[in-house]
Motif scaffolding. Sequence first.
Motif, PDB file in Angstrom:
ATOM      1  N   ALA A  17      34.537  34.692  47.471  1.00 18.65           N
ATOM      2  CA  ALA A  17      34.655  36.150  47.514  1.00 18.65           C
ATOM      3  C   ALA A  17      35.207  36.615  48.861  1.00 18.65           C
ATOM      4  N   ALA A  18      34.810  35.978  49.937  1.00 21.74           N
ATOM      5  CA  ALA A  18      35.305  36.354  51.262  1.00 21.74           C
ATOM      6  C   ALA A  18      36.801  36.090  51.372  1.00 21.74           C
ATOM      7  N   ARG A  19      37.245  34.967  50.865  1.00 27.36           N
ATOM      8  CA  ARG A  19      38.677  34.649  50.895  1.00 27.36           C
ATOM      9  C   ARG A  19      39.459  35.653  50.043  1.00 27.36           C
ATOM     10  N   ARG A  20      38.915  35.993  48.880  1.00 28.58           N
ATOM     11  CA  ARG A  20      39.584  36.957  48.008  1.00 28.58           C
ATOM     12  C   ARG A  20      39.609  38.346  48.653  1.00 28.58           C
ATOM     13  N   ALA A  21      38.542  38.732  49.347  1.00 31.72           N
ATOM     14  CA  ALA A  21      38.496  40.028  50.030  1.00 31.72           C
ATOM     15  C   ALA A  21      39.587  40.103  51.096  1.00 31.72           C
ATOM     16  N   ARG A  22      39.826  39.001  51.803  1.00 37.54           N
ATOM     17  CA  ARG A  22      40.902  38.971  52.798  1.00 37.54           C
ATOM     18  C   ARG A  22      42.261  39.170  52.131  1.00 37.54           C
ATOM     19  N   ALA A  28      46.906  42.420  48.291  1.00 35.71           N
ATOM     20  CA  ALA A  28      46.890  41.889  46.923  1.00 35.71           C
ATOM     21  C   ALA A  28      46.341  42.942  45.966  1.00 35.71           C
ATOM     22  N   LYS A  29      46.815  42.913  44.746  1.00 32.47           N
ATOM     23  CA  LYS A  29      46.363  43.871  43.730  1.00 32.47           C
ATOM     24  C   LYS A  29      45.012  43.440  43.167  1.00 32.47           C
ATOM     25  N   PRO A  30      44.068  44.369  42.998  1.00 34.33           N
ATOM     26  CA  PRO A  30      42.774  44.037  42.389  1.00 34.33           C
ATOM     27  C   PRO A  30      42.947  43.585  40.939  1.00 34.33           C
ATOM     28  N   LEU A  31      42.110  42.664  40.512  1.00 36.22           N
ATOM     29  CA  LEU A  31      42.156  42.135  39.149  1.00 36.22           C
ATOM     30  C   LEU A  31      41.186  42.852  38.218  1.00 36.22           C
ATOM     31  N   VAL A  32      40.364  43.749  38.769  1.00 37.22           N
ATOM     32  CA  VAL A  32      39.406  44.509  37.970  1.00 37.22           C
ATOM     33  C   VAL A  32      39.536  45.996  38.281  1.00 37.22           C
ATOM     34  N   GLN A  33      39.173  46.813  37.311  1.00 38.01           N
ATOM     35  CA  GLN A  33      39.108  48.257  37.517  1.00 38.01           C
ATOM     36  C   GLN A  33      37.694  48.573  38.001  1.00 38.01           C
ATOM     37  N   THR A  34      37.601  49.205  39.155  1.00 33.94           N
ATOM     38  CA  THR A  34      36.292  49.523  39.709  1.00 33.94           C
ATOM     39  C   THR A  34      36.384  50.801  40.542  1.00 33.94           C
ATOM     40  N   PRO A  35      35.323  51.579  40.570  1.00 33.72           N
ATOM     41  CA  PRO A  35      35.337  52.777  41.415  1.00 33.72           C
ATOM     42  C   PRO A  35      35.139  52.450  42.900  1.00 33.72           C
ATOM     43  N   SER A  36      34.729  51.225  43.190  1.00 35.10           N
ATOM     44  CA  SER A  36      34.440  50.840  44.570  1.00 35.10           C
ATOM     45  C   SER A  36      35.728  50.750  45.392  1.00 35.10           C
ATOM     46  N   ARG A  38      35.441  49.384  48.510  1.00 37.25           N
ATOM     47  CA  ARG A  38      35.155  48.278  49.421  1.00 37.25           C
ATOM     48  C   ARG A  38      35.744  46.983  48.864  1.00 37.25           C
ATOM     49  N   MET A  39      36.606  46.370  49.646  1.00 38.09           N
ATOM     50  CA  MET A  39      37.288  45.161  49.181  1.00 38.09           C
ATOM     51  C   MET A  39      36.314  44.000  48.965  1.00 38.09           C
ATOM     52  N   THR A  40      35.244  43.949  49.749  1.00 37.88           N
ATOM     53  CA  THR A  40      34.274  42.872  49.561  1.00 37.88           C
ATOM     54  C   THR A  40      33.586  43.003  48.205  1.00 37.88           C
ATOM     55  N   ARG A  41      33.274  44.227  47.810  1.00 42.69           N
ATOM     56  CA  ARG A  41      32.617  44.455  46.512  1.00 42.69           C
ATOM     57  C   ARG A  41      33.577  44.163  45.359  1.00 42.69           C
ATOM     58  N   VAL A  42      34.829  44.573  45.504  1.00 45.74           N
ATOM     59  CA  VAL A  42      35.846  44.293  44.482  1.00 45.74           C
ATOM     60  C   VAL A  42      36.000  42.780  44.320  1.00 45.74           C
ATOM     61  N   ALA A  43      36.059  42.072  45.438  1.00 50.66           N
ATOM     62  CA  ALA A  43      36.204  40.612  45.398  1.00 50.66           C
ATOM     63  C   ALA A  43      34.998  39.963  44.704  1.00 50.66           C
ATOM     64  N   GLN A  44      33.797  40.436  44.993  1.00 50.04           N
ATOM     65  CA  GLN A  44      32.605  39.884  44.346  1.00 50.04           C
ATOM     66  C   GLN A  44      32.664  40.106  42.838  1.00 50.04           C
ATOM     67  N   GLY A  50      34.948  35.739  36.842  1.00 48.69           N
ATOM     68  CA  GLY A  50      35.701  34.514  36.604  1.00 48.69           C
ATOM     69  C   GLY A  50      37.208  34.708  36.642  1.00 48.69           C
ATOM     70  N   LEU A  51      37.673  35.760  37.306  1.00 50.19           N
ATOM     71  CA  LEU A  51      39.101  36.067  37.355  1.00 50.19           C
ATOM     72  C   LEU A  51      39.831  35.413  38.527  1.00 50.19           C
ATOM     73  N   VAL A  52      39.079  34.895  39.475  1.00 47.40           N
ATOM     74  CA  VAL A  52      39.685  34.268  40.646  1.00 47.40           C
ATOM     75  C   VAL A  52      39.693  32.759  40.433  1.00 47.40           C
ATOM     76  N   PRO A  53      40.879  32.140  40.441  1.00 43.90           N
ATOM     77  CA  PRO A  53      40.926  30.684  40.261  1.00 43.90           C
ATOM     78  C   PRO A  53      40.312  29.977  41.471  1.00 43.90           C
ATOM     79  N   ILE A  54      39.545  28.955  41.195  1.00 46.22           N
ATOM     80  CA  ILE A  54      38.853  28.218  42.252  1.00 46.22           C
ATOM     81  C   ILE A  54      39.313  26.771  42.214  1.00 46.22           C
TER      82      ILE A  54
END
Length: 72
Positions: A17-22, A28-36, A38-44, A50-54
């Motif tokens: 999540a930290a890497r994705r927040a960076r 980078a474009k968010p992969l989810v629709q959210t009212p938040s 905060r990039m850390t919350r969006v990344a979480q 399961g949208l972020v490949p690991i």
Amino acid sequence: MELPQNLDSKFRFILVAARRARQLQAGAKPLVQTPSKRMTRVAQQEVGAGLVPIEFVGLSAMEKTQKKKTGK
């Protein structure tokens, strides 16, 4: 907090999540629709959905990277 199927620990969840927040903060474009906003919350949320490949890197790959960095 429930972990996604592809993650084995809370620690790994936070690292991903930290890497994705960076990435999001860098534009980078968010992969989810959210009212938040905060990039850390969006990344979480993205990792939790399961949208972020690991990719799990083996120890030998990490050793090669360290050797390149140190020149040894």
